[in-house]
Motif scaffolding. Structure first.
Motif, PDB file in Angstrom:
ATOM      1  N   TYR A  85      -8.862 -12.276   1.746  1.00 56.53           N
ATOM      2  CA  TYR A  85      -7.894 -12.287   2.845  1.00 56.53           C
ATOM      3  C   TYR A  85      -6.508 -11.941   2.345  1.00 56.53           C
ATOM      4  N   LEU A  86      -6.145 -12.527   1.193  1.00 54.78           N
ATOM      5  CA  LEU A  86      -4.800 -12.301   0.669  1.00 54.78           C
ATOM      6  C   LEU A  86      -4.624 -10.889   0.122  1.00 54.78           C
ATOM      7  N   SER A  87      -5.730 -10.271  -0.271  1.00 53.92           N
ATOM      8  CA  SER A  87      -5.605  -8.918  -0.825  1.00 53.92           C
ATOM      9  C   SER A  87      -5.608  -7.848   0.257  1.00 53.92           C
ATOM     10  N   ARG A  88      -5.732  -8.286   1.522  1.00 58.53           N
ATOM     11  CA  ARG A  88      -5.724  -7.310   2.612  1.00 58.53           C
ATOM     12  C   ARG A  88      -4.480  -6.419   2.621  1.00 58.53           C
ATOM     13  N   PRO A  89      -3.276  -6.985   2.556  1.00 62.78           N
ATOM     14  CA  PRO A  89      -2.104  -6.092   2.608  1.00 62.78           C
ATOM     15  C   PRO A  89      -2.076  -5.119   1.441  1.00 62.78           C
ATOM     16  N   VAL A  90      -2.531  -5.600   0.268  1.00 62.58           N
ATOM     17  CA  VAL A  90      -2.516  -4.728  -0.909  1.00 62.58           C
ATOM     18  C   VAL A  90      -3.481  -3.565  -0.703  1.00 62.58           C
ATOM     19  N   SER A  91      -4.715  -3.910  -0.298  1.00 65.68           N
ATOM     20  CA  SER A  91      -5.711  -2.838  -0.155  1.00 65.68           C
ATOM     21  C   SER A  91      -5.307  -1.871   0.953  1.00 65.68           C
ATOM     22  N   LEU A  92      -4.773  -2.438   2.045  1.00 62.83           N
ATOM     23  CA  LEU A  92      -4.379  -1.589   3.165  1.00 62.83           C
ATOM     24  C   LEU A  92      -3.277  -0.619   2.760  1.00 62.83           C
ATOM     25  N   SER A  93      -2.277  -1.133   2.038  1.00 65.70           N
ATOM     26  CA  SER A  93      -1.146  -0.268   1.688  1.00 65.70           C
ATOM     27  C   SER A  93      -1.513   0.707   0.581  1.00 65.70           C
ATOM     28  N   VAL A  94      -2.241   0.208  -0.422  1.00 64.94           N
ATOM     29  CA  VAL A  94      -2.552   1.080  -1.560  1.00 64.94           C
ATOM     30  C   VAL A  94      -3.506   2.187  -1.146  1.00 64.94           C
ATOM     31  N   ARG A  95      -4.424   1.880  -0.216  1.00 63.75           N
ATOM     32  CA  ARG A  95      -5.367   2.899   0.229  1.00 63.75           C
ATOM     33  C   ARG A  95      -4.632   4.114   0.798  1.00 63.75           C
ATOM     34  N   LEU A  96      -3.710   3.841   1.699  1.00 65.31           N
ATOM     35  CA  LEU A  96      -2.981   4.942   2.331  1.00 65.31           C
ATOM     36  C   LEU A  96      -2.090   5.661   1.325  1.00 65.31           C
ATOM     37  N   PHE A  97      -1.317   4.868   0.581  1.00 65.37           N
ATOM     38  CA  PHE A  97      -0.369   5.453  -0.369  1.00 65.37           C
ATOM     39  C   PHE A  97      -1.091   6.286  -1.421  1.00 65.37           C
ATOM     40  N   ALA A  98      -2.166   5.727  -1.986  1.00 61.36           N
ATOM     41  CA  ALA A  98      -2.872   6.421  -3.062  1.00 61.36           C
ATOM     42  C   ALA A  98      -3.531   7.690  -2.553  1.00 61.36           C
ATOM     43  N   ASN A  99      -4.110   7.615  -1.374  1.00 63.30           N
ATOM     44  CA  ASN A  99      -4.737   8.814  -0.824  1.00 63.30           C
ATOM     45  C   ASN A  99      -3.729   9.926  -0.632  1.00 63.30           C
ATOM     46  N   MET A 100      -2.603   9.590  -0.034  1.00 59.94           N
ATOM     47  CA  MET A 100      -1.608  10.620   0.242  1.00 59.94           C
ATOM     48  C   MET A 100      -1.042  11.174  -1.052  1.00 59.94           C
ATOM     49  N   MET A 101      -0.714  10.272  -1.994  1.00 59.73           N
ATOM     50  CA  MET A 101      -0.117  10.744  -3.239  1.00 59.73           C
ATOM     51  C   MET A 101      -1.108  11.589  -4.031  1.00 59.73           C
ATOM     52  N   ALA A 102      -2.350  11.130  -4.099  1.00 57.10           N
ATOM     53  CA  ALA A 102      -3.351  11.847  -4.888  1.00 57.10           C
ATOM     54  C   ALA A 102      -3.563  13.247  -4.312  1.00 57.10           C
ATOM     55  N   GLY A 103      -3.654  13.324  -2.996  1.00 56.39           N
ATOM     56  CA  GLY A 103      -3.882  14.623  -2.374  1.00 56.39           C
ATOM     57  C   GLY A 103      -2.745  15.581  -2.668  1.00 56.39           C
TER      58      GLY A 103
END
Lengths: 239, 191
Positions: free
Chosen positions: A161-179
């Motif tokens: 539950y506590l890692s939700r904000p981390v996973s949510l934010s990192v998923r978007l950020f990492a995808n965009m940056m990696a692309g």
């Protein structure tokens, strides 16, 4: 990585010693929001029974998000429809505007996605406690688990539950940056291999651009639907 | 070839130098974090308020309008359909009635015609019978008359023949009696 650097535009604004200057990131946020508002303005300007193209697209977005919310979070989530719609549109248009050459991708910055994810996380937690009181804590105790495993499961649930904000934010950020980084690397290959060998990375670049547009849409969708799922947990407590 | 290779390597070296210079993630530089957060909140708040206050109600209104209009139209269509169906039923009833009436009329007129034909036929037959009986009586009268005239003729012929054969004039009454006798014997053969 020059495309990700943030630089100040215009005068330096400092409030209470904190630098709040208008930057290129801020500018592209404003551009994305303006594009959204312009699109929605054109899409809702005429009240036709048979819609024109832009009205049709706006209505498709509307019903797409409405269906997404009612499918994942049920009818109780209706009051949060405007927020999720705005969120989806903002992320989608920031991603799409970022696909234009020489533009800046707002969502490729961890701080931006983290702020959004944290806001969602805190808001969902508050909503959960308002709707269910302390019973909301039962979200950490799934039913039908053997008593021996219960402490372990509860700890895992709390961590997840506590890692939700981390996973949510990192998923978007990492995808965009990696692309964008990948596009940049292939673009660099095109330049360095020249007219003789540059065709292969160029064709890769073209294909990757298509893929990135798909990812831009997909990540906005994922961001919005995960928000719906979190909201669903808070609204309909059925664990 | 050698020169091409050297330039190729040189460009690679320069490019990698460039990469090295750009290394590191600007995202992790906290210098503008506060600014980005601040502007994100401002922009998103404006976006959220204008979307939720102006645009979503408008779009929802449009969609609802369309749905209502379609529903209304469908309702209208259903109403008209029902109406036309009831009209068709009425027509069917009327046609059924008319058919029955037609059958009745046909039967009636047939009966009338039959009666008429029968009566006409009967009267005709009567007339024909009358005519026939009249003709019969006429014929029998004529036959009777013819017998007497034949008798006269045969008397005359007989007397003439006898006179020319014998030269004598015979008694008329005896000739008459003989002819009558012969006639009585043979007349049944002809009448």
């Amino acid at each position: 990585m020059q495309q990700f650097t943030v630089h100040r535009i215009g005068p330096e604004i400092k409030i209470a010693g904190i630098d709040l200057s208008f930057t290129n990131a801020s500018m592209f946020m404003v551009i994305s929001a303006s594009v959204i508002l312009l699109f929605l303005f054109l899409g809702s300007k005429e009240k036709k029974i048979i819609p024109n193209k832009i009205q049709l697209i706006a209505e498709i977005f509307y019903s797409f998000v409405a269906k997404m919310i009612s499918d994942t979070a049920g009818s109780k989530a209706k009051p949060y429809f405007p927020f999720i719609f705005s969120l989806f549109m903002f992320v989608l248009f920031c991603n799409m505007v970022g696909m234009l050459p020489y533009s800046f991708t707002v969502t490729s910055h961890i701080i931006v996605t983290l702020i959004m994810a944290l806001f969602i996380f805190i808001a969902v937690t508050i909503i959960g406690f308002i709707k269910h009181g302390f019973k909301y804590l039962s979200i950490f105790v799934p039913s039908g688990v053997p008593a021996v495993l219960l402490p372990l499961i509860t700890i895992i649930e709390i961590i997840s539950y506590l890692s939700r904000p981390v996973s949510l934010s990192v998923r978007l950020f990492a995808n965009m940056m990696a692309g964008h980084t990948m596009l940049k690397v292939f673009g660099g290959f095109v330049v360095s291999l020249g007219i003789l060998g540059g065709w292969l990375p160029l064709s890769f670049s073209v294909a990757l651009t298509g893929l990135e547009i798909l990812v831009a849409f997909l990540q906005a969708y994922v961001f919005a639907i995960l928000t719906c799922i979190y909201l669903n947990d808070a609204l309909n407590l059925h664990h | 070839m050698k020169s091409f290779l050297s330039t190729f390597i040189a460009t690679l070296v320069i490019n990698s130098d460039l990469y090295a210079a750009e290394a590191g993630m600007p995202q992790l530089d906290p210098k503008y974090w506060a600014s980005q957060a601040f502007w994100l909140i401002v922009v998103f708040a404006v976006l959220y308020i204008s979307i939720s206050k102006f645009y979503l109600p408008k779009i929802k209104n449009n969609l609802d309008n369309r749905e209502n209009k379609i529903k209304e139209d469908v309702d209208y269509a259903n109403k008209f359909k029902e109406q036309s169906e009831s009209k068709i039923k009425e027509y069917e009833v009327i046609i059924e009635k008319a058919k029955k009436e037609v059958a009745k009329i046909i039967l009636q007129s047939k009966n009338n015609l039959d009666k008429d034909i029968q009566s006409k036929k009967e009267s005709l037959e009567k007339e024909i019978e009358k005519e026939i009986s009249k003709a019969h009586s006429e014929i029998s009268e004529m036959k009777k008359n013819s017998i007497s005239s034949i008798q006269n003729l045969s008397e005359n012929i007989t007397s003439t023949i006898i006179q020319s054969i014998s030269g004598d004039k015979l008694n008329e009454s005896s000739i008459k009696a003989t002819v009558e006798d012969v006639t009585r014997k043979n007349v049944s053969r002809y009448l």
